[in-house]
Design a protein around this motif. Sequence first.
Motif, PDB file in Angstrom:
ATOM      1  N   THR A   1     -15.450   3.123   9.783  1.00 41.51           N
ATOM      2  CA  THR A   1     -15.677   2.881   8.355  1.00 41.51           C
ATOM      3  C   THR A   1     -14.473   3.376   7.572  1.00 41.51           C
ATOM      4  OG1 THR A   1     -16.758   5.012   8.181  1.00 41.51           O
ATOM      5  CG2 THR A   1     -18.198   3.115   8.518  1.00 41.51           C
ATOM      6  N   TYR A   2     -14.298   2.856   6.373  1.00 42.03           N
ATOM      7  CA  TYR A   2     -13.177   3.296   5.543  1.00 42.03           C
ATOM      8  C   TYR A   2     -13.531   3.090   4.072  1.00 42.03           C
ATOM      9  CZ  TYR A   2     -12.464  -1.742   5.364  1.00 42.03           C
ATOM     10  OH  TYR A   2     -12.665  -3.061   5.184  1.00 42.03           O
ATOM     11  N   ARG A   3     -12.840   3.822   3.220  1.00 42.15           N
ATOM     12  CA  ARG A   3     -12.939   3.600   1.780  1.00 42.15           C
ATOM     13  C   ARG A   3     -11.557   3.858   1.198  1.00 42.15           C
ATOM     14  NH1 ARG A   3     -16.629   7.014   0.558  1.00 42.15           N
ATOM     15  NH2 ARG A   3     -15.476   8.455  -0.782  1.00 42.15           N
TER      16      ARG A   3
ATOM     17  N   PRO B   1      -9.623   2.004  -5.225  1.00 41.23           N
ATOM     18  CA  PRO B   1      -9.934   0.659  -5.757  1.00 41.23           C
ATOM     19  C   PRO B   1      -8.659  -0.157  -5.994  1.00 41.23           C
ATOM     20  CG  PRO B   1     -11.114   2.360  -6.974  1.00 41.23           C
ATOM     21  CD  PRO B   1     -10.218   3.060  -6.029  1.00 41.23           C
TER      22      PRO B   1
ATOM     23  N   SER C   1      -4.986  -2.105  -0.663  1.00 41.58           N
ATOM     24  CA  SER C   1      -5.339  -2.587   0.668  1.00 41.58           C
ATOM     25  C   SER C   1      -4.431  -1.929   1.709  1.00 41.58           C
ATOM     26  CB  SER C   1      -5.220  -4.108   0.735  1.00 41.58           C
ATOM     27  OG  SER C   1      -3.871  -4.482   0.576  1.00 41.58           O
TER      28      SER C   1
ATOM     29  N   GLY D   1     -10.779  -2.224  -0.138  1.00 41.74           N
ATOM     30  CA  GLY D   1     -11.927  -1.586  -0.758  1.00 41.74           C
ATOM     31  C   GLY D   1     -12.609  -0.650   0.223  1.00 41.74           C
ATOM     32  N   ALA D   2     -13.916  -0.784   0.386  1.00 38.13           N
ATOM     33  CA  ALA D   2     -14.665   0.036   1.320  1.00 38.13           C
ATOM     34  C   ALA D   2     -15.430  -0.884   2.252  1.00 38.13           C
ATOM     35  CB  ALA D   2     -15.638   0.947   0.572  1.00 38.13           C
ATOM     36  N   GLY D   3     -15.637  -0.448   3.462  1.00 38.75           N
ATOM     37  CA  GLY D   3     -16.371  -1.304   4.392  1.00 38.75           C
ATOM     38  C   GLY D   3     -16.397  -0.714   5.774  1.00 38.75           C
ATOM     39  N   SER D   4     -16.847  -1.511   6.712  1.00 36.10           N
ATOM     40  CA  SER D   4     -16.871  -1.038   8.096  1.00 36.10           C
ATOM     41  C   SER D   4     -16.214  -2.074   8.988  1.00 36.10           C
ATOM     42  CB  SER D   4     -18.313  -0.776   8.533  1.00 36.10           C
ATOM     43  OG  SER D   4     -19.031  -1.978   8.535  1.00 36.10           O
TER      44      SER D   4
ATOM     45  N   PRO E   1      -6.029   7.011   2.027  1.00 39.66           N
ATOM     46  CA  PRO E   1      -7.434   6.558   1.992  1.00 39.66           C
ATOM     47  C   PRO E   1      -8.353   7.662   1.479  1.00 39.66           C
ATOM     48  CG  PRO E   1      -6.791   7.122   4.207  1.00 39.66           C
ATOM     49  CD  PRO E   1      -5.587   7.385   3.347  1.00 39.66           C
ATOM     50  N   GLU E   2      -9.418   7.249   0.811  1.00 35.40           N
ATOM     51  CA  GLU E   2     -10.414   8.234   0.370  1.00 35.40           C
ATOM     52  C   GLU E   2     -11.255   8.683   1.554  1.00 35.40           C
ATOM     53  OE1 GLU E   2     -12.554   6.508  -2.857  1.00 35.40           O
ATOM     54  OE2 GLU E   2     -10.801   6.554  -4.172  1.00 35.40           O
TER      55      GLU E   2
END
Lengths: 392, 323, 260
Positions: A79-81, A84, A87, A106-109, A151-152
């Motif tokens: 996963t990552y976030r 905003p 990329s 954005g955020a996703g897996s 990355p957050e």
Amino acid sequence: MSLLRRWSPWALLLLALAGLLGPILLGEAEKTVAPPFSRPLWLDRTAPPTVHLHLSPEVREKTLDWIWEPPAGLALKGTYRLPPGTSGKIVWDGPSGPVPLASLTGAGSLSLDGRDIAFRLRLGLSPFQSPLETLFADRGSYRLAYEGPEPEALSVELHLSGGRWGLLGTDQRGRDVFRLFLAGISVSLLIGLAATLLATLVGTSAGLLSGYLGGPVDSLVMRLADLLLALPLLPLLMVLAGLWGRGLWQLVLILGLFSWMGTARTVRSLTLSLREAPFVENLRALGAPTWYILGRHLLPEALPVLLATVTLGVPGAILAEAGLAFLGLSDPRLLSWGRMLHEAHGFGAFTAGAWWILLPPGLGIVFVCLAFLDLGRFLEEKADPRLRETLP
Amino acid sequence: MTYWSRRLLGALAVLFAVLALNFALFRLMPGDPVTSLVDPRFSPEAKEALSRAYGLDRPLGEQFLLYLKQTVTFDFGLSFVSGRPVWQELRDRLPHTVALSGSALVLAGTMGTALGVAAARRRGGAVERVVLAAGALSFSFPSFFLQLLLLLAFAVLWPLFPLRGSVSVPAPQGAAFIADYLHHLALPVLSLALLGFGSWALYVRNLMVKILGSEPLFLARAKGLPEPVLLWRHAFRTALPPLLTLILLSLPGLLSGAVITETVFSLHGVGRFLLESIQGQDYPAAGGAFYLLALVTVTSNVLADLAYGLADPRIRVDRRKGQ
Amino acid sequence: MIAARELRLRYRTGSRQVTALDGVDVTFGEGMTTAVVGESGSGKSSLVTALLRLLPRGATLSGTITVDGRDITALSERELARSYRWTTVSLVLQGAMNAFTPVLTLGRQIAEVLEIHRGLSRQEALIRSGSLLEETGLPGAWTGRYPHELSGGQKQRAAVAMALACDPLYLLADEPTTALDVITQAEIVILLKSLTKRRGLGLILVTHDLALASAVADRLVVLQEGRVVDEGPTEEILASPGHPHTAALLGALRALEARP
């Protein structure tokens, strides 16, 4: 102290520590970590190992020296976030140049597998070409990296499946045998000690009462002990485990309640010899109650012998537990050594020739039993040797 | 009361206790006793009919009497799994279990006795060290582990023996059948003997050391008797009654070993039947198999007791001044 | 004549060395009764084991024992068994409470020495065993009995019968009357004395009982702490003990006799 010069206390201490700390340091034993029946890492070094590369915000780059054939499989998960509007991407860099594996926005897996057609197409391959041949075209130094803004959150793992894993390989479900082995230590020690303590408690009470009170109580207890000794123990335990449950504490209860007979006999003969001792007679004449004489005077006298009996009784309980577990009559969630052997026997470890699943639990049981036997013999010699039966 | 009647009464008491235990185990367990004795998949009418046949609607005391009658006549009911009478299933398997444990006992006993005597004769020699080590191992080696190792070594890596089963499939006919059966039995028996001989040898050694140091043997040596006469006629003959007791003591363990062995080697036998019945919750079959194993143990105990009495003149001859 | 010279017997028990016999010189004559007297721990029993060369594990023996000119310390174990033990020197043990093998009949145990040393057939040996039992005052048919069926005194009689089976030249009796009641003690002593006299045997009576020894023996040997402290004809020793220890033993005896 001469106890410290024996090997067994140290061995047991070490084992107990490993059993306690192992699961904490190495993590969950139940987890699948590599393909089933992976060999130990130190065996057959010409085959590719299973490798996990983990990226996080702190570690955004991992390198890997690959000197084998391409691995059997590849998977990218996590996963990552990202901040905003930005990329980034995950890049596989090697002797033949960088290849972007995935782009992140954005955020996703992520859940990519080397067998996915989409993944192959993205790498510019036909649906029938293996991506592994492309990604591992040459031997040399590779790099897995996240490229992009700070990355957050980032937790991405690349799994390369090979035929080798860890210190002791994996079992039929791809679990780490070494971790299973460590998990088995606490089960064996816990059940062995708890069941023996219970048996000793029951046996001591029965033996003290039987020897001190004599008469009908004595004959009742001793006949009961004879009866239980005359029964085939394992079938009885099997029936009980089958009918009453297979959890840890049920096993302890079952094992404890059906192995007190030896202790009862020892304690009884001890009590008989002490009952007529002058100091006991004096206590009786002074009007001391039975429980006081038993608890404050006879029990302490019996204690050294009892300590030896407990220690010598542990191997029996461990072997019985292992036997039940081997027969499949224990809770499948209870990761014991007997269970490991059960699964090795039942799920094709033989045909796979996977001796590395077979040896650790078996040798573990033998080792623990020998250690307790050694310790028990030592304690027995320390306790009054005349009072014990010489039967092996 | 004489030795014999005391022993026989004791055996009957054990048998009765086994019956009571078996009754209690399967009826007093948590849940509805009907489900433990009658196949839960039957129709309600069939269930009721079977309940009545087993007397499950009667008070517990009556049930016990009925159970006694049925068990003594080996009427254990029908197996949930095969639908055949449990007794028929057991009768098919019992000879295999007896063949396995019996030959293992004979082999372990012979090996153990020979080594134990040799160890007692030459104290501090190589044989004695082997005996002591084998004895310690037999108390700490899980039977199934050794058997798995043997199986791995002699059935997989070096396939001298078959991996599983009591006979080949399809089974050969005539003399070839016997050879095939023995071929399948060899490794299981060998493994049981290997596990068993250590404790035998240790026991025989301790016994013989004690006897060889006793007054009668001192006198026998003073008589100038040759070594074999000393060793066998005097010492071993004296050790024989306690050795028979050892058989008595080792029988329950032997049958426990048979259960494991039959499982490891996938042999046809009562032990594996018990395990499969427990795992399949086939309670009538499990009850029958447990009762049978207990019965075999108790019967062998009685036989060993009789043999003990015959071997020891202090018990056999109680004419004139018995105690 | 049995002559022991400079007999030294040491045991090793663990790391400890125990000297049981410390340079014993002693002779036992043919056809006469010699009593070896001493307290427990004086080395009496060690002397018995040394004379038969039946040493326990961890024991070492030095010195020589000659029996009618033959040095038995030089004999091999096989030669000892074949031509010395029981055929030259036989043994009656203490009390005989535990001395017979409990699982064999008396007949079997007496007959086996006749079969092995005299080459008799099993049948002949058994018949001879019966007459030996009769000679000691037991019914000949008791060859079929087991040791536990006999009383202590009867067992001791059977033990004497067994000791005489191969017509030895010497009979070693190690505390033969201990653990028997007084009347039976007397019977056994009389039996031993009369049988050895009739057959012209040398009787070596090992005992702690000086009264018994002085009543029966022609010669006395007094042992103390593994040494011979006094030796000579019974009357001489009784009249003028040659060692303070003998005097002390005698004093104790007189004190006992003086009691009403």
